[in-house]
Scaffold this motif. Structure first.
Motif, short mmCIF file in Angstrom:
data_model
loop_
_atom_site.label_atom_id
_atom_site.label_comp_id
_atom_site.label_asym_id
_atom_site.label_seq_id
_atom_site.Cartn_x
_atom_site.Cartn_y
_atom_site.Cartn_z
N ALA A 1 -0.47 3.86 7.50
CA ALA A 1 -1.15 3.61 6.47
C ALA A 1 -0.83 4.32 5.88
N VAL A 2 0.83 5.23 5.83
CA VAL A 2 1.73 5.39 4.25
C VAL A 2 2.36 4.46 3.48
N GLY A 3 3.20 3.05 4.40
CA GLY A 3 3.50 1.49 4.32
C GLY A 3 2.14 1.34 3.47
N LEU A 4 1.17 1.37 4.07
CA LEU A 4 0.10 0.33 2.92
C LEU A 4 -0.54 1.23 1.99
N VAL A 5 -0.54 2.41 1.76
CA VAL A 5 -1.21 3.22 0.45
C VAL A 5 0.12 2.71 -0.72
N PHE A 6 1.51 2.97 0.17
CA PHE A 6 2.34 2.80 -1.12
C PHE A 6 3.20 1.74 -1.27
N SER A 7 2.45 0.42 -1.01
CA SER A 7 2.29 -0.77 -1.23
C SER A 7 1.43 -1.14 -2.38
N PHE A 8 0.77 -1.00 -2.00
CA PHE A 8 -0.87 -1.02 -2.83
C PHE A 8 -0.77 -0.11 -4.62
N ILE A 9 0.05 0.68 -3.93
CA ILE A 9 0.74 1.68 -5.40
C ILE A 9 1.75 0.66 -5.97
N SER A 10 2.09 0.56 -5.87
CA SER A 10 3.64 -0.40 -6.33
C SER A 10 3.56 -1.00 -6.57
N ALA A 11 2.20 -2.08 -6.05
CA ALA A 11 2.34 -3.85 -6.39
C ALA A 11 1.23 -3.70 -7.13
N TRP A 12 0.00 -1.80 -7.70
CA TRP A 12 -0.68 -2.63 -9.28
C TRP A 12 0.28 -2.53 -10.23
N ILE A 13 1.03 -1.13 -9.43
CA ILE A 13 1.96 -0.98 -11.44
C ILE A 13 2.70 -2.85 -11.35
N CYS A 14 2.66 -3.26 -10.06
CA CYS A 14 4.16 -4.34 -10.80
C CYS A 14 3.40 -5.70 -11.35
N VAL A 15 1.93 -5.32 -10.63
CA VAL A 15 1.41 -7.06 -11.36
C VAL A 15 1.22 -6.48 -12.10
N ARG A 16 0.48 -5.55 -12.96
CA ARG A 16 -0.24 -5.09 -14.56
C ARG A 16 1.36 -5.20 -14.82
N TRP A 17 2.39 -5.04 -15.01
CA TRP A 17 3.51 -4.87 -15.80
C TRP A 17 4.26 -6.46 -15.68
#
Length: 274
Positions: free
Chosen positions: A221-237
């Motif tokens: 769950a922790v890995g998934l949540v941090f993957s989601f947050i960092s990917a969301w930031i990265c894709v938008r950037w």
């Protein structure tokens, strides 16, 4: 639950999210990060696959309007039907080749030499693609793509089965070489990632289901949540970045990382195992 393990899971999630959609290969970064964090073995490999789900959720969120419009309009709108068909067409080559050769690739190609070589070769492909004028692109939007365009991108995606190639790199740069604009190639790469990564994840998790345990749920769950947050930031950037920049810096990064892979292996600093 061990706090240190949760911190490691968060770091791995961040690495996955930041590298999955950039043309720099998440595989090489996850192998290196996993080795440095002492997260190796079959169970760790299952974890690396599972946290891709978080990155996929990020893409779905960023492109939600387009996805929702396509699903709602699918029964009556020809443009929506063509777009959905293109994604399906592009998805199937990797499915077929993955089922045929996936195990052999896992067994023989996950080596530091292969990863480093594909990192560096991929860099030169990016430099070559970026030398072509964007004005030469004949497809400016994913809605303008033909089924043949989609099939070609799907075939190019198969190169990503070679560790270190980068699925995003193969589809984005391959799409540009096939006549897509930088924006169209990037958008289609992200849309294609949704069925590709979900399919690969479900298949891999099913094969490794004997390694799964509810006791590991907090780590996943922790890995998934941090993957989601960092990917969301990265894709938008990345979507903002490509509006006025090229992928050339990523090429030089790939060369540098490829050299690092060889050095860490040659010096014995990192145990390079899949």
């Amino acid at each position: 639950m061990d706090t240190v393990l949760l911190v490691k899971a968060a770091i791995m999630g961040i690495v996955e999210g930041l590298t999955e959609f950039l043309p720099i290969s998440s595989t090489g970064h996850l192998i290196l990060a996993g080795s440095l964090l002492n997260m190796g073995g079959e169970a760790a490999n299952v974890f690396k696959i599972a946290i891709q789900t978080g990155a996929i959720f990020a893409v779905v969120l960023v492109y939600w309007q387009k996805i929702r419009h396509t699903v709602v309009a699918l029964p009556r709108d020809k443009a929506a039907q063509r777009f959905a068909l293109n994604v399906v067409i592009a998805f199937f080559p990797a499915v077929i080749l993955g089922l045929l050769f996936g195990e052999a690739i896992d067994a023989h190609l996950f080596t530091p030499q292969v990863v480093a070589t594909t990192f560096i070769l991929g860099a030169f492909v990016i430099l070559w693609a970026e030398r072509r004028p964007q004005s030469a692109a004949r497809v400016q939007s994913v809605d303008d793509m033909t089924p043949m365009d989609a099939l070609k991108v799907g075939l190019v995606q198969c190169f990503a089965m070679i560790p270190g190639t980068s699925r995003s790199g193969a589809t984005i740069i391959g799409g540009m070489l096939l006549g897509l604009s930088r924006k169209a190639a990037t958008d289609f790469s992200f849309f294609l990632a949704i069925p590709t990564l979900i399919g690969a994840g479900v298949y891999s998790l099913f094969k490794a289901r004997h390694l799964l345990s509810w006791a590991d749920a907090p780590v996943f769950a922790v890995g998934l949540v941090f993957s989601f947050i960092s990917a969301w930031i990265c894709v938008r950037w990345l979507l903002r970045y490509i509006s006025s920049h090229s992928f050339v810096p990523f090429a030089w990064y790939r060369i540098a990382f490829g050299v690092i892979v060889l050095l860490t292996w040659w010096m014995g600093w990192v145990a390079w195992e899949a």
